[in-house]
Design a protein around this motif. Structure first.
Motif, short mmCIF file in Angstrom:
data_model
loop_
_atom_site.label_atom_id
_atom_site.label_comp_id
_atom_site.label_asym_id
_atom_site.label_seq_id
_atom_site.Cartn_x
_atom_site.Cartn_y
_atom_site.Cartn_z
N GLN A 390 0.82 -1.21 0.00
CA GLN A 390 0.00 0.00 0.00
C GLN A 390 0.85 1.26 0.00
N ALA A 391 2.11 1.13 -0.29
CA ALA A 391 3.04 2.24 -0.08
C ALA A 391 3.10 3.18 -1.28
N PRO A 392 3.24 4.49 -1.02
CA PRO A 392 3.57 5.41 -2.11
C PRO A 392 4.96 5.10 -2.66
N LEU A 393 5.13 5.33 -3.96
CA LEU A 393 6.42 5.14 -4.60
C LEU A 393 7.00 6.49 -4.97
N HIS A 394 8.26 6.69 -4.61
CA HIS A 394 9.01 7.88 -4.99
C HIS A 394 10.05 7.44 -6.01
N LEU A 395 9.93 7.90 -7.24
CA LEU A 395 10.81 7.46 -8.32
C LEU A 395 11.61 8.64 -8.85
N VAL A 396 12.93 8.56 -8.69
CA VAL A 396 13.82 9.60 -9.21
C VAL A 396 14.21 9.20 -10.63
N LEU A 397 13.84 10.02 -11.61
CA LEU A 397 14.11 9.68 -13.00
C LEU A 397 15.61 9.57 -13.25
N ASP A 425 17.28 18.95 -17.62
CA ASP A 425 17.14 18.12 -18.82
C ASP A 425 15.69 17.84 -19.19
N GLY A 426 14.79 17.89 -18.22
CA GLY A 426 13.38 17.63 -18.50
C GLY A 426 13.11 16.19 -18.91
N GLN A 429 9.53 14.82 -19.75
CA GLN A 429 8.89 15.09 -21.03
C GLN A 429 9.00 13.90 -21.99
N ALA A 430 9.99 13.05 -21.76
CA ALA A 430 10.21 11.91 -22.66
C ALA A 430 9.53 10.63 -22.17
N LEU A 431 8.77 10.70 -21.08
CA LEU A 431 8.10 9.51 -20.58
C LEU A 431 7.05 9.03 -21.57
N PRO A 432 6.76 7.72 -21.59
CA PRO A 432 5.70 7.23 -22.48
C PRO A 432 4.35 7.83 -22.10
N PRO A 433 3.46 8.05 -23.06
CA PRO A 433 2.19 8.73 -22.79
C PRO A 433 1.37 8.10 -21.67
N GLU A 434 1.38 6.75 -21.58
CA GLU A 434 0.56 6.10 -20.55
C GLU A 434 1.07 6.38 -19.14
N ALA A 435 2.30 6.87 -19.03
CA ALA A 435 2.86 7.11 -17.70
C ALA A 435 2.12 8.21 -16.97
N PHE A 436 1.66 9.22 -17.70
CA PHE A 436 1.11 10.40 -17.04
C PHE A 436 -0.21 10.12 -16.32
N ALA A 437 -0.93 9.10 -16.76
CA ALA A 437 -2.16 8.73 -16.06
C ALA A 437 -1.85 8.09 -14.72
N ALA A 438 -0.67 7.48 -14.59
CA ALA A 438 -0.32 6.78 -13.36
C ALA A 438 0.34 7.69 -12.33
N LEU A 453 7.22 21.03 -19.06
CA LEU A 453 6.48 19.78 -18.89
C LEU A 453 4.98 20.03 -18.94
N VAL A 454 4.50 21.06 -18.24
CA VAL A 454 3.07 21.35 -18.24
C VAL A 454 2.62 21.81 -19.62
N ALA A 455 3.48 22.57 -20.31
CA ALA A 455 3.12 23.01 -21.66
C ALA A 455 2.97 21.82 -22.60
N ARG A 456 3.81 20.82 -22.41
CA ARG A 456 3.75 19.65 -23.29
C ARG A 456 2.66 18.67 -22.88
N GLN A 457 2.39 18.60 -21.58
CA GLN A 457 1.37 17.69 -21.05
C GLN A 457 0.38 18.49 -20.20
N PRO A 458 -0.56 19.20 -20.82
CA PRO A 458 -1.49 20.05 -20.05
C PRO A 458 -2.26 19.29 -18.98
N ALA A 459 -2.46 17.98 -19.18
CA ALA A 459 -3.20 17.20 -18.19
C ALA A 459 -2.48 17.15 -16.85
N LEU A 460 -1.18 17.50 -16.83
CA LEU A 460 -0.43 17.48 -15.58
C LEU A 460 -0.60 18.76 -14.77
#
Length: 499
Positions: A390-397, A425-426, A429-438, A453-460
């Motif tokens: 049940q733990a939150p995940l912290h992922l450093v790109l 480096d941003g 911005q290069a993450l796969p599209p399905e990543a942003f829903a997760a 990032l927000v300009a490229r992915q307004p849903a964020l």
């Protein structure tokens, strides 16, 4: 009239003319089984068939079978389709086969003998001949020789099995046609072993396995980036308790002389000659020069590493997970992620050994650097399921994000996910599209990268936060406290027990 001894569950989709040799081989092995006192029925399951496939089966008749039943379903997935066949089966044992493969003439008799050799047994053919698009010969060793470590890391057996019908019904096949999960037959074999079954090979039974495009698995997409679903074989307590086994072949290459002898054997020649008379693409001349291999040649590294980590972490539960290439490379402030309240698991993907940094009580660090890079994301998923359900995940790109946030994102459902995009480096911005829903939150330390990032992915919008690299320790602590308040644990189950 007594119930049949064996039910063949034949799964078909769009095989069309390829069904003819399959049905003839099933007829021959059923006739041979009758000479051993065994009665056989055929249950054919048509899953969204084309007209040619439907016609081939609905018109099929043979006195070799005590009963023939044809069922049509629209699952477009092998797991539910196999279950439909199991539900209709009347035999004490069920053998599975796909619509373009062939059994050797002695297949059912040999498989039944293996399955009734004592205890609860799932039988697999001792020989598999791959033909059509490519040609090879595989010898299957039993579970006692291949061990659990190999099975934890790969499907060391095959989809065509013979086992007690009641046992297979109780297990049931799962629908594994998803973005993250695949391999319903691998999953069933894992759960069979976890339930106490042994997997034994019928040494002189051969499966002729056609390699082609257009199968159901091909229709649902390339499964190479998927993993077998969580199942009880991965239960940490069971993994530690069972280990690998006492009679395991350490190095499958030591079996190669026997494999060459198999390729030249009279047994294989007889089985191939009979099958080749049914399907001309099965050619003995090709097999004489074909590669030979065994399931004991699968690597044990993933399973051994998972076992060792389970032994180290056994009995612990973590309420936060940090995934980072190397903890020592983090900005000093972000090391506070590991020091915030609760029990933390730090997974360092690029380090063979955990960071030498001093960590507070309740924090465990492990290194995955010894694993092949292609397997690290899967190991992270296994560890999260087992020790931080049940733990939150912290992922450093900067490491495993393409796999974790791409095809495997579905495997992390139920976990809040915070992604750290550090530097200008941003990377986000290069993450796969399905990543942003997760992703629940993206943390940036560069304002330009955050705005881009927000300009490229307004849903964020509303899910991007700034944590300047210059933030003081107290500012970082307050920021992390705010994140913790936003990311309440999501209800989820211990995934390795999911049915």
């Amino acid at each position: 009239m007594r119930s049949p001894d064996i039910t063949i569950v034949l799964n078909a989709h769009r095989e069309g003319p390829l069904l003819a040799p399959t049905l003839r081989s099933l007829t021959d092995t059923a006739l041979h089984a009758t000479t051993r006192g065994l009665s056989v029925e055929l249950v054919a399951v048509l899953d969204s068939p084309d007209p040619a496939t439907r016609a081939a089966l609905t018109s099929f008749e043979s006195a070799a079978f005590a009963r023939i039943e044809v069922i049509e379903v629209a699952h477009r997935s092998l797991g539910p389709s196999r279950n439909a066949g199991l539900a209709a089966a009347k035999g004490a044992f069920t053998a599975t086969v796909d619509g373009d493969d062939l059994y050797s003439f002695n297949y059912l008799a040999e498989m039944h003998a293996a399955a009734t050799s004592g205890g609860l047994v799932v039988a697999v053919p001792g020989i598999t001949v791959w033909f059509d698009a490519d040609t090879s010969v595989q010898r299957f060793e039993p579970l006692a020789r291949t061990g659990r470590f190999r099975l934890l890391g790969a499907h060391t057996f095959i989809s065509c099995i013979l086992a007690p019908t009641a046992f297979l019904r109780d297990l049931g096949y799962r629908d594994c046609a998803s973005r993250a999960y695949a391999y319903e037959d691998y999953d069933l074999n894992c759960r069979a072993v976890a339930a106490g079954a042994d997997i034994r090979a019928a040494e002189d039974a051969a499966l002729f396995y056609r390699r082609r495009a257009g199968s159901i698995m091909a229709d649902i997409g390339d499964a190479t980036q998927r993993i077998v679903p969580p199942n009880p074989l991965f239960d940490p307590a069971a993994v530690v308790a069972h280990g690998d086994g006492d009679a395991v072949v350490e190095d499958g290459e030591t079996l190669r002389p026997g494999l060459h002898a198999l390729r030249a054997s009279h047994v294989l020649a007889e089985l191939v000659a009979h099958a080749g008379a049914i399907e001309p693409r099965i050619e003995l001349a090709k097999l004489r020069e074909a590669p030979v291999w065994t399931n004991a040649m699968f690597a044990r590294d993933f399973g051994r590493a998972y076992h060792d980590l389970c032994r180290r972490l056994q009995g612990q539960r973590f309420d936060g997970v940090l995934v980072v290439a190397a903890l020592a490379g983090l900005p000093a402030g972000l090391v506070r992620i590991a020091e915030s309240r609760g029990r933390r698991l730090i997974i360092e993907t690029a380090a063979a050994a955990p960071s030498p940094l001093a960590l507070p009580d309740g924090v465990q660090a492990i290194g995955l650097g010894d694993l092949p890079a292609a397997r690290r994301a899967e190991m992270i998923v296994r560890l999260v399921h087992a020790f931080a359900p049940q733990a939150p995940l912290h992922l450093v790109l900067g490491g495993e994000e393409d796999a974790l946030l791409g095809g495997l994102a579905e495997a992390l459902e139920g976990h809040s996910l915070v992604v750290y995009d550090l530097g200008a480096d941003g990377r986000a911005q290069a993450l796969p599209p399905e990543a942003f829903a997760a992703i629940d939150l993206v943390v940036c330390d560069d304002r330009n990268a955050a705005d881009a990032l927000v300009a490229r992915q307004p849903a964020l919008a509303g899910r991007v936060a700034m944590l300047p690299a210059s933030a003081s320790a107290d500012e970082v602590a307050r920021f992390l406290d705010d994140i913790e308040a936003r990311l309440r644990p999501r209800p989820t189950e211990r995934r390795w027990t999911r049915a």
